[in-house]
Design a protein around this motif. Structure first.
Motif, PDB file in Angstrom:
ATOM      1  N   ILE A 236      -2.868  28.386 -11.049  1.00  0.00           N
ATOM      2  CA  ILE A 236      -3.470  29.987 -11.055  1.00  0.00           C
ATOM      3  C   ILE A 236      -4.189  30.175  -9.860  1.00  0.00           C
ATOM      4  O   ILE A 236      -4.325  31.404  -9.233  1.00  0.00           O
ATOM      5  N   TRP A 239      -3.152  31.092  -4.871  1.00  0.00           N
ATOM      6  CA  TRP A 239      -3.140  31.649  -3.714  1.00  0.00           C
ATOM      7  C   TRP A 239      -4.341  31.718  -2.927  1.00  0.00           C
ATOM      8  O   TRP A 239      -4.294  31.912  -1.721  1.00  0.00           O
ATOM      9  N   ASN A 240      -5.352  31.748  -3.752  1.00  0.00           N
ATOM     10  CA  ASN A 240      -6.991  31.327  -3.049  1.00  0.00           C
ATOM     11  C   ASN A 240      -6.674  30.387  -2.230  1.00  0.00           C
ATOM     12  O   ASN A 240      -7.351  30.312  -1.016  1.00  0.00           O
ATOM     13  N   SER A 242      -4.295  29.125  -0.772  1.00  0.00           N
ATOM     14  CA  SER A 242      -3.494  29.036   0.728  1.00  0.00           C
ATOM     15  C   SER A 242      -4.167  29.671   1.669  1.00  0.00           C
ATOM     16  O   SER A 242      -3.908  29.665   2.914  1.00  0.00           O
ATOM     17  N   LEU A 243      -5.322  30.580   1.253  1.00  0.00           N
ATOM     18  CA  LEU A 243      -6.045  31.548   2.323  1.00  0.00           C
ATOM     19  C   LEU A 243      -6.879  30.473   3.014  1.00  0.00           C
ATOM     20  O   LEU A 243      -7.184  30.893   4.318  1.00  0.00           O
ATOM     21  N   LEU A 254     -11.489  37.702   3.235  1.00  0.00           N
ATOM     22  CA  LEU A 254     -10.677  38.085   2.216  1.00  0.00           C
ATOM     23  C   LEU A 254     -11.369  37.986   0.939  1.00  0.00           C
ATOM     24  O   LEU A 254     -10.640  37.864  -0.317  1.00  0.00           O
ATOM     25  N   LEU A 256     -13.609  35.158  -0.299  1.00  0.00           N
ATOM     26  CA  LEU A 256     -13.545  33.840  -0.861  1.00  0.00           C
ATOM     27  C   LEU A 256     -14.893  33.407  -0.338  1.00  0.00           C
ATOM     28  O   LEU A 256     -15.279  33.644   0.675  1.00  0.00           O
TER      29      LEU A 256
ATOM     30  N   ALA B  74     -14.721  42.787   0.944  1.00  0.00           N
ATOM     31  CA  ALA B  74     -13.420  42.360   1.554  1.00  0.00           C
ATOM     32  C   ALA B  74     -12.597  43.407   1.576  1.00  0.00           C
ATOM     33  O   ALA B  74     -11.552  43.656   2.244  1.00  0.00           O
ATOM     34  N   MET B  98      -1.426  37.607   2.662  1.00  0.00           N
ATOM     35  CA  MET B  98      -2.611  37.383   2.429  1.00  0.00           C
ATOM     36  C   MET B  98      -3.586  38.440   2.291  1.00  0.00           C
ATOM     37  O   MET B  98      -4.614  38.343   1.662  1.00  0.00           O
ATOM     38  N   LYS B 101      -4.600  39.900  -0.809  1.00  0.00           N
ATOM     39  CA  LYS B 101      -5.447  39.190  -1.832  1.00  0.00           C
ATOM     40  C   LYS B 101      -6.833  39.906  -2.429  1.00  0.00           C
ATOM     41  O   LYS B 101      -7.193  39.950  -3.445  1.00  0.00           O
ATOM     42  N   VAL B 102      -7.236  40.778  -1.653  1.00  0.00           N
ATOM     43  CA  VAL B 102      -8.351  41.485  -1.930  1.00  0.00           C
ATOM     44  C   VAL B 102      -8.311  42.336  -3.011  1.00  0.00           C
ATOM     45  O   VAL B 102      -9.524  43.091  -3.513  1.00  0.00           O
ATOM     46  N   TRP B 106      -4.593  36.969  -8.927  1.00  0.00           N
ATOM     47  CA  TRP B 106      -3.946  35.506  -8.696  1.00  0.00           C
ATOM     48  C   TRP B 106      -2.434  35.362  -8.218  1.00  0.00           C
ATOM     49  O   TRP B 106      -1.940  34.254  -7.729  1.00  0.00           O
ATOM     50  N   GLN B 152      -5.030  44.557   4.511  1.00  0.00           N
ATOM     51  CA  GLN B 152      -6.358  44.830   3.917  1.00  0.00           C
ATOM     52  C   GLN B 152      -6.798  46.082   3.453  1.00  0.00           C
ATOM     53  O   GLN B 152      -7.703  46.299   2.426  1.00  0.00           O
TER      54      GLN B 152
END
Lengths: 358, 253
Positions: A236, A239-240, A242-243, A254, A256, B74, B98, B101-102, B106, B152
């Motif tokens: 789950i 992806w987080n 991978s950043l 991004l 995190l 973000a 990437m 992601k913001v 998931w 982004q």
């Protein structure tokens, strides 16, 4: 054709190629699953007592007897433990390499395995295992070496976490500290072995071998639940994670919190590793090599890496366990030694031939 | 869009940034110039919320940086770093993805992938969309990082020396792309060493010296005296189509 159409075509081509890559990884996942099922069935049949498919089908249909006992009490718990331990160790390696951005990171590199080995040796040589188990009925299912192995592995974990909490310390420091922890606990184990009598020495050496056949059904179920929860969590969160590869500053931009993510991941995988090692002993190289094999075979997203590495880890450990039982039949080789024998040359090959993918 | 009031930042006991004030509106490109160690990167990291300032305020759209949730911020600020090496390089596609992601928790949606493909095509990276970024040239890699920032869809883009080690063609390509984004309503803060490029592309220039704003304004602040005071280098300046070309002449004794 207009520029707009040309652009649309180019975008569709990119999307199509992205899909192709994803499909390639899905095929790998399915292939690994099929191979695991095949390896599990083969493991149930192979061994010093030959069992054929007809016997196996009869047992599934309710036949009881010696063959049933061999499968239900010996082979099945061992092969399933190998499966979940393989998943856990390989995933732990992939997570550690990702969060520490270091291709050499693994439960071994961080010293957790060596700390556990010291713990087991401490129980065997210094503490009176039998006396202890009589007085603490709660732990009657576990052996004292497993408990002390877990305790010392946690000490190593605590040390690593304290270092990682230091803001100024980079990820390299964690790996270097792991090497220092390994040396420290290896020295401790050597002293204990030096002081041990023949029987104790044999027990220490046997424990450090690593053997999935040590667990009973209760221990297997506990391990399976823990591994399953950890796998789901990392799939789950993949992806987080991978950043983190983009660097902490980008990860922050991004949305995190890389320091917190690293701490959580380290805590989870360290706990997972110490549980596995305390139950099955030391099994090297699965955590280190498996993520590299998957990166080489089919580079994909972090989610696919975590998933396929887990499955490949299971497959490798089941195969290694099989080889260990059948290679010099009726002598059973230690699986931990076998994984190192297979893993070390493979790792050398990967670093020489396959560095382009790093 | 962005307003800094008396921002101070210390590393331990040493003061890195002292009373920084600056303002940036939508549609503007601000360049931070100054010698190495003058605090440019630190300032960018403070605006990116990577470093916590010791005093002062950083406001985005009239709201203090602290009052935003990480995810909200973000979506407002994109950070484009200098070249980063990683032992496990991603592909161009995954790197740009990437940035989405913001907006997702998931996993990326089909729309995210479509936008990523669009950005890749727009940046002229279609041929190398699935190449690992460690196999790209410096200029291509910088475009990929910029692409992630664009994915982004942030209103403020922070760029740390985006033209570092790039040839002339790639420098122009990168700055044209940034300028185009700014013209479409974003704002950008760029760290740069090339004062001629700063003159050509910036709406505002801030000269930093020893952690303080030495001068800020339009390209008029790029005078020989100011450059000498900040860099300790004598320069000659030439006007070309309304921009300044800065030619370094001599290091001060």
């Amino acid at each position: 054709m207009s520029n707009k159409h040309l652009a649309k075509d180019a975008e569709n081509e990119i999307l199509k190629n992205a899909q192709k890559l994803e499909q390639k990884n899905i095929i790998l996942t399915i292939s690994l699953l099929i191979l695991i099922i095949t390896a599990v069935i083969y493991s149930l049949l192979a061994g010093s007592t030959k069992i054929n498919m007809t016997d196996l089908m009869a047992i599934i249909n309710g036949r009881r007897g010696m063959v049933y006992n061999i499968i239900w009490n010996i082979r099945l718990p061992a092969v399933l433990t190998a499966l979940v331990a393989g998943v856990g160790l390989a995933l732990a390696g992939a997570v550690m390499q990702t969060i520490l951005k270091n291709p050499l990171a693994s439960p071994f590199t961080l010293g957790i395995s060596h700390a556990a080995a010291f713990g087991a040796a401490f129980a065997i040589v210094v503490l009176d295992s039998r006396q202890f188990l009589k007085t603490v009925p709660l732990f009657s299912n576990l052996s004292l070496p497993a408990l002390t192995a877990f305790f010392f592995a946690q000490l190593a974990v605590a040390f690593i976490l304290i270092i990682s909490l230091h803001k100024e310390q980079g990820t390299e420091t964690i790996v270097l500290a792991g090497i220092a922890i390994s040396s420290l606990f290896t020295a401790g184990t050597t002293i204990l072995q030096f002081l041990a009598d023949d029987l104790e020495l044999a027990s220490v050496v046997y424990w450090t071998f690593g053997d999935p056949g040590r667990t009973n059904w209760t221990q297997f179920f506990c391990l399976a639940v823990v591994v399953l929860i950890v796998v789901i969590y990392f799939i789950i969160q993949s992806w987080n994670y991978s950043l983190l590869n983009a660097g902490d500053e980008v990860a922050v931009s991004l949305g995190l919190n890389p320091v917190r993510m690293r701490l959580i991941a380290l805590t989870i995988v360290s706990l997972l590793t110490s549980i596995i090692i305390s139950l099955v002993g030391i099994i090297g190289f699965i955590g280190l090599v498996t993520p590299h094999i998957i990166r080489k075979i089919s580079p994909g997203s972090q989610r696919q890496l975590f998933l396929n590495t887990s499955l490949a880890g299971a497959l490798l450990l089941i195969i290694a366990n099989n080889l260990a039982r059948t290679l010099l039949n009726p002598v059973v080789l230690p699986v931990g030694v076998l994984t190192s024998f297979l893993g070390a040359p493979l790792f050398i090959y990967l670093i020489i031939k396959g560095r382009r993918y790093w | 869009m962005l307003k800094l009031n008396n921002v101070n930042f210390n590393y331990g006991k040493s003061e890195i940034l002292k009373n920084i004030n600056l303002e940036l509106s939508k549609g503007q490109l601000l360049t931070l110039v100054g010698p190495n160690g003058s605090g440019k990167s630190t300032l960018l990291k403070c605006i990116n919320n990577f470093l916590d300032i010791n005093s002062g305020t950083i406001m985005i759209n009239g709201k203090n940086l602290d009052q935003y949730k990480r995810q909200e911020l973000a979506r407002l600020i994109a950070y484009v770093p200098q070249q980063i090496s990683s032992p496990f390089p991603n592909t161009v596609f995954d790197t740009i993805l990437m940035g989405r992601k913001v907006y997702q928790s998931w996993r990326p949606s089909h729309q995210d992938r479509k936008l990523t493909a669009k950005i890749i095509n727009k940046l002229g990276l279609a041929e190398i969309a699935f190449t690992k970024i460690n196999q790209l040239s410096g200029g291509q890699r910088q475009k990929v990082y910029l692409g992630r920032g664009l994915a982004q869809q942030a209103k403020l883009i922070l760029l740390d020396e985006p033209n570092n080690n790039l040839d002339l063609k790639h420098q122009l390509e990168i700055f044209n792309l940034i300028k185009r984004e700014v013209n479409q309503g974003s704002a950008a803060v760029i760290i740069m060493h090339d004062l001629s490029l700063a003159s050509r592309f910036s709406d505002k220039i801030v000269m930093l010296k020893s952690g303080q704003v030495f001068k800020s304004g339009r390209q008029e602040i790029l005078t020989a005296a100011n450059i000498y005071a900040v860099y300790g280098v004598k320069v000659s300046l030439k006007d070309h189509q309304g921009f300044k070309i800065v030619i370094p002449e001599k290091i001060a004794n």
